[in-house]
Design an enzyme around this catalytic site. Structure first.
Site, mmCIF file in Angstrom:
data_model
loop_
_atom_site.group_PDB
_atom_site.id
_atom_site.type_symbol
_atom_site.label_atom_id
_atom_site.label_comp_id
_atom_site.label_asym_id
_atom_site.label_seq_id
_atom_site.Cartn_x
_atom_site.Cartn_y
_atom_site.Cartn_z
ATOM 1 N N CYS A 1 0.828 -1.210 0.000
ATOM 2 C CA CYS A 1 0.000 0.000 0.000
ATOM 3 C C CYS A 1 0.864 1.262 0.000
ATOM 4 C CB CYS A 1 -1.005 -0.056 1.145
ATOM 5 S SG CYS A 1 -2.440 0.980 0.806
ATOM 6 N N HIS B 1 -3.402 -5.052 1.454
ATOM 7 C CA HIS B 1 -2.743 -5.296 2.751
ATOM 8 C C HIS B 1 -2.718 -6.787 3.080
ATOM 9 C CE1 HIS B 1 -2.389 -1.158 4.411
ATOM 10 N NE2 HIS B 1 -3.361 -0.919 3.542
ATOM 11 N N GLU C 1 -1.013 -8.335 5.147
ATOM 12 C CA GLU C 1 -0.767 -8.591 6.577
ATOM 13 C C GLU C 1 -2.074 -8.633 7.382
ATOM 14 O OE1 GLU C 1 -0.390 -5.803 5.016
ATOM 15 O OE2 GLU C 1 -1.004 -4.131 6.305
HETATM 16 N N1 GLN Z 1 -3.728 6.482 0.956
HETATM 17 C C1 GLN Z 1 -2.426 6.230 1.502
HETATM 18 C C2 GLN Z 1 -1.361 7.005 0.739
HETATM 19 O O1 GLN Z 1 -1.617 7.447 -0.330
HETATM 20 C C3 GLN Z 1 -2.108 4.755 1.487
HETATM 21 C C4 GLN Z 1 -3.096 4.010 2.332
HETATM 22 C C5 GLN Z 1 -2.589 2.774 2.987
HETATM 23 O O2 GLN Z 1 -1.386 2.542 3.109
HETATM 24 N N2 GLN Z 1 -3.517 1.986 3.468
HETATM 25 O O3 GLN Z 1 -0.285 7.177 1.197
#
Ligand code: GLN
Length: 191
Positions: free
Chosen positions: A85, A176, A178
Site C-alpha cells: 500500500c 494489505h 498482513e
Molecule cells: N492512501 C495512503 C497514501 O496514499 C495509502 C493508504 C494505505 O497505506 N492503506 O499514502
C-alpha cells in the site's frame, strides 16, 4: 535463521511481523523480526517489509532518518522487500505526488487513492501469479499501479488494473496482505 525487518515509522507493524512468522513457520525456518525506526538496522536484515500508512509521512521519515539509502543498498544486494500500500507508493519510481520522495525500487508509476472515495476500502478475491488459490485482498485507500515499466512484472490485477507487481527481489502490493491471517504473499516475497 532469517532476520526480517519491518519499517516501523508507521503502519501495521505487528501484523506484518505476525505474517512473516507465519510464512517462516510454513517453511520450517526460524526467524527474528526487528522493527526499524532509525538507520543501522537494515544492514542486519535479510528481508524487509514496508507497511502501509501515509506515503508522504513514510517517505519523509525514511529520508530524514537515513534509512532510505540503506533500503536501496539492501535491494542492490538482491535481498527481498515486500512493500504494501503506502509502502508500494514509496517504493515506486513515480508516485505522481511531489510530497513523496520515491525510492525507485520498482519501475512503476502509481496513482494514490486511486479507487476513489466511494470505494475507499473494499475486499476482493485476487488471482495472484505464483499462488495456487486466490488471495483475499484488503484494499484501504489503496493506490493502483498506473504504469508498469519494462523491468517490472504484474502479479495480480483487480478490475483489469495492476495491484501486485514484482521486480527482482522487490514485491509491491496495493492491498494489505498482513491483515488477512494468510502468510502466502510474505512467503512469495521472502522465501
Ligand atoms: N492512501 C495512503 C497514501 O496514499 C495509502 C493508504 C494505505 O497505506 N492503506 O499514502
Amino acid at each position: 535463521m532469517l532476520t526480517a525487518g519491518v519499517l516501523a515509522v508507521q503502519g501495521d507493524v505487528s501484523e506484518h511481523a505476525a505474517a512473516i512468522r507465519r510464512a517462516a513457520t510454513s517453511r520450517d525456518r526460524d526467524c527474528e523480526v526487528r522493527e526499524i525506526r532509525s538507520s543501522g538496522v537494515v544492514p542486519d536484515c535479510d528481508a524487509l517489509a514496508m507497511p502501509g500508512g501515509e506515503s508522504t509521512t513514510i517517505s519523509r521519515l525514511l529520508h530524514r532518518e537515513g534509512i532510505a539509502p540503506e533500503v536501496r543498498e539492501h535491494v542492490d544486494a538482491g535481498k527481498p522487500v515486500l512493500a504494501t500500500c503506502a509502502g508500494l507508493i514509496v517504493a515506486s519510481s513515480d508516485a505522481n505526488d511531489d510530497r513523496v520522495e520515491e525510492l525507485g525500487l520498482l519501475d512503476v508509476a502509481v496513482e494514490r487513492n486511486a479507487f476513489g472515495r466511494q470505494a475507499d476500502s473494499f475486499e476482493a478475491p485476487l488471482t495472484v501469479d505464483e499462488l495456487d488459490d486466490p488471495f483475499h485482498g484488503v484494499f484501504i485507500r489503496a493506490p493502483v499501479v498506473a504504469d508498469v515499466g519494462p523491468d517490472a512484472e504484474v502479479l495480480a490485477r483487480w478490475d483489469g488494473r495492476p495491484v501486485a507487481v514484482r521486480q527482482g527481489p522487490v514485491v509491491g502490493t496495493a492491498f494489505h496482505p498482513e491483515l488477512t491471517g494468510d502468510g502466502r504473499i510474505h512467503d512469495l516475497a521472502f522465501f
